[in-house]
Write a protein that holds these residues in place. Structure first.
Motif, PDB file in Angstrom:
ATOM      1  N   LEU A 190      -9.809  -2.133   4.539  1.00  0.00           N
ATOM      2  CA  LEU A 190     -10.946  -1.448   5.156  1.00  0.00           C
ATOM      3  C   LEU A 190     -10.560  -0.754   6.464  1.00  0.00           C
ATOM      4  CD1 LEU A 190     -13.615  -4.261   4.617  1.00  0.00           C
ATOM      5  CD2 LEU A 190     -13.229  -2.211   3.212  1.00  0.00           C
ATOM      6  N   GLU A 208      -7.325  -8.047  -6.454  1.00  0.00           N
ATOM      7  CA  GLU A 208      -7.746  -6.779  -5.864  1.00  0.00           C
ATOM      8  C   GLU A 208      -8.044  -6.963  -4.383  1.00  0.00           C
ATOM      9  OE1 GLU A 208      -7.673  -3.978  -7.673  1.00  0.00           O
ATOM     10  OE2 GLU A 208      -7.159  -5.147  -9.452  1.00  0.00           O
ATOM     11  N   GLU A 245      -2.211   3.676  -0.167  1.00  0.00           N
ATOM     12  CA  GLU A 245      -3.419   3.305  -0.896  1.00  0.00           C
ATOM     13  C   GLU A 245      -4.271   2.384  -0.029  1.00  0.00           C
ATOM     14  OE1 GLU A 245      -4.322   4.129  -4.101  1.00  0.00           O
ATOM     15  OE2 GLU A 245      -2.600   5.454  -4.259  1.00  0.00           O
ATOM     16  N   THR A 246      -5.573   2.399  -0.258  1.00  0.00           N
ATOM     17  CA  THR A 246      -6.438   1.414   0.387  1.00  0.00           C
ATOM     18  C   THR A 246      -6.994   0.434  -0.642  1.00  0.00           C
ATOM     19  OG1 THR A 246      -8.322   2.923   0.254  1.00  0.00           O
ATOM     20  CG2 THR A 246      -7.074   2.903   2.319  1.00  0.00           C
ATOM     21  N   GLN A 247      -7.001   0.818  -1.913  1.00  0.00           N
ATOM     22  CA  GLN A 247      -7.389  -0.081  -3.002  1.00  0.00           C
ATOM     23  C   GLN A 247      -6.107  -0.629  -3.605  1.00  0.00           C
ATOM     24  OE1 GLN A 247     -10.621  -0.657  -3.893  1.00  0.00           O
ATOM     25  NE2 GLN A 247     -11.454   0.798  -2.435  1.00  0.00           N
ATOM     26  N   LEU A 250     -10.197  -6.474   5.611  1.00  0.00           N
ATOM     27  CA  LEU A 250     -10.028  -6.430   4.154  1.00  0.00           C
ATOM     28  C   LEU A 250     -11.326  -6.787   3.448  1.00  0.00           C
ATOM     29  CD1 LEU A 250      -6.827  -8.680   3.723  1.00  0.00           C
ATOM     30  CD2 LEU A 250      -6.866  -6.187   3.991  1.00  0.00           C
ATOM     31  N   ALA A 292       0.829  -1.211   0.000  1.00  0.00           N
ATOM     32  CA  ALA A 292       0.000   0.000   0.000  1.00  0.00           C
ATOM     33  C   ALA A 292       0.860   1.257   0.000  1.00  0.00           C
ATOM     34  CB  ALA A 292      -0.934  -0.003   1.216  1.00  0.00           C
ATOM     35  N   ARG A 309     -10.119 -10.987   6.001  1.00  0.00           N
ATOM     36  CA  ARG A 309     -11.402 -10.574   5.405  1.00  0.00           C
ATOM     37  C   ARG A 309     -12.546 -10.828   6.383  1.00  0.00           C
ATOM     38  NH1 ARG A 309     -15.278 -13.226   3.317  1.00  0.00           N
ATOM     39  NH2 ARG A 309     -14.103 -15.136   2.977  1.00  0.00           N
ATOM     40  N   GLU A 322      -9.017  -4.549  -0.882  1.00  0.00           N
ATOM     41  CA  GLU A 322      -9.316  -3.243  -0.312  1.00  0.00           C
ATOM     42  C   GLU A 322      -9.034  -3.316   1.188  1.00  0.00           C
ATOM     43  OE1 GLU A 322     -12.948  -0.034   0.314  1.00  0.00           O
ATOM     44  OE2 GLU A 322     -13.342  -1.891  -0.760  1.00  0.00           O
ATOM     45  N   HIS A 364      -3.944  -3.213  -6.017  1.00  0.00           N
ATOM     46  CA  HIS A 364      -3.884  -4.152  -7.134  1.00  0.00           C
ATOM     47  C   HIS A 364      -2.660  -5.026  -6.888  1.00  0.00           C
ATOM     48  CE1 HIS A 364      -3.973  -5.945 -11.055  1.00  0.00           C
ATOM     49  NE2 HIS A 364      -2.750  -5.504 -11.299  1.00  0.00           N
TER      50      HIS A 364
END
Length: 168
Positions: A156, A152, A109-111, A145, A99, A140, A154, A113
């Motif tokens: 959270l 991908e 970054e929070t998004q 996440l 990130a 998750r 994210e 790739h």
């Protein structure tokens, strides 16, 4: 960046990003290889051409020195990661590092790739693919996440993920 071992195993040493220099060793041959995980554009410089550019642009030499110092710090962090961190801490550290990227003065970054397959992440973290997958799933389920696709992620709850990563 990959080191192939004589017995067929491999260790992923890092993931180069756009704008990074590769192969700046002073030796004639390199001890690691580079494998592309997505399309790349390369520009090759001979040693003589690089020497000329460093003479012509002294700031480039300073930038390369800073880059080398940063890479040394990253290598030291990687030694701690491999030697002392749990699987959860390793995966969290990887995601936090990815990130942050190569932008230390910009918020992470929070998004994310992730162009590399889980096997490459596992080889980088000294884990099995299954352990990386289970750990990502657990992060998750814990609400840290979202994983819309395998490439991908994210983040959270970045502060909580960073806390897991920095336990040592």
């Amino acid at each position: 960046l990959v080191k192939l071992l004589p017995d067929g195993r491999r260790q992923v040493l890092g993931f180069a990003r756009a704008g990074q220099f590769l192969g700046l060793a002073l030796r004639r041959s390199y001890s690691v290889s580079a494998e592309a995980v997505e399309p790349v554009h390369l520009y090759r410089l001979s040693r003589n051409r690089l020497q000329g550019l460093l003479h012509e642009y002294p700031m480039l030499e300073r930038w390369l020195l800073e880059t080398a110092a940063n890479e040394m710090a990253i290598a030291q962090e990687q030694m701690i990661l491999l030697g002392r961190k749990t699987a959860r801490e390793r995966v969290a550290s990887f995601l936090i590092g990815w990130a942050a990227g190569s932008r230390p003065c910009v918020p992470p970054e929070t998004q994310l790739h992730l162009p590399m397959p889980r096997g490459d992440i596992a080889d980088y973290l000294g884990l099995t693919i299954e352990t990386v997958s289970r750990t990502l799933t657990r992060l998750r389920v814990d609400g840290l996440l979202a994983i819309p696709t395998p490439s991908e992620v994210e983040v959270l709850r970045p502060a909580e993920l960073a806390a897991i990563a920095s336990k040592i």
